[in-house]
Design a protein around this motif. Structure first.
Motif, short mmCIF file in Angstrom:
data_model
loop_
_atom_site.label_atom_id
_atom_site.label_comp_id
_atom_site.label_asym_id
_atom_site.label_seq_id
_atom_site.Cartn_x
_atom_site.Cartn_y
_atom_site.Cartn_z
N GLU A 100 0.83 -1.21 0.00
CA GLU A 100 0.00 0.00 0.00
C GLU A 100 0.86 1.26 0.00
O GLU A 100 0.52 2.25 -0.65
N ALA A 101 1.99 1.23 0.73
CA ALA A 101 2.88 2.40 0.75
C ALA A 101 3.47 2.65 -0.64
O ALA A 101 3.50 3.80 -1.10
N LEU A 102 3.92 1.61 -1.30
CA LEU A 102 4.48 1.79 -2.63
C LEU A 102 3.41 2.21 -3.64
O LEU A 102 3.67 3.02 -4.52
N ARG A 103 2.22 1.68 -3.50
CA ARG A 103 1.12 2.08 -4.39
C ARG A 103 0.79 3.55 -4.20
O ARG A 103 0.57 4.28 -5.16
N TYR A 104 0.84 4.03 -2.96
CA TYR A 104 0.57 5.44 -2.67
C TYR A 104 1.68 6.33 -3.21
O TYR A 104 1.41 7.39 -3.78
N ILE A 105 2.93 5.91 -3.06
CA ILE A 105 4.06 6.72 -3.50
C ILE A 105 4.09 6.88 -5.03
O ILE A 105 4.34 7.95 -5.55
N TYR A 106 3.81 5.79 -5.74
CA TYR A 106 3.94 5.83 -7.19
C TYR A 106 2.70 6.35 -7.90
O TYR A 106 2.69 6.48 -9.10
N MET A 107 1.64 6.64 -7.19
CA MET A 107 0.44 7.17 -7.85
C MET A 107 0.45 8.63 -7.77
O MET A 107 0.70 9.55 -7.87
#
Length: 61
Positions: A54-61
């Motif tokens: 979820e953290a990586l999905r938030y960062i890259y969006m």
């Protein structure tokens, strides 16, 4: 033989352990059946994977 000073920090294990307990309580309390509780416990074992995803999905969006 060589004498090496090795310092191991166990604080990561404590954080993971507390997170495991917290996640298990959360998922099991949300379960409506026994098997959903079992699934909740299995999810609690891998909660860091959900967190990182979820953290990586938030960062890259």
């Amino acid at each position: 033989m060589s004498n090496k000073n090795v310092c191991n920090s166990q604080s990561g294990n404590a954080v993971y352990g507390l997170g495991l307990i917290g996640a298990a309580v959360f998922y099991i309390s949300q379960a409506t059946t026994f098997w959903m509780g079992v699934l909740g416990f299995l999810k609690a074992l891998v909660w860091p994977a959900f967190l990182v995803y979820e953290a990586l999905r938030y960062i890259y969006m």
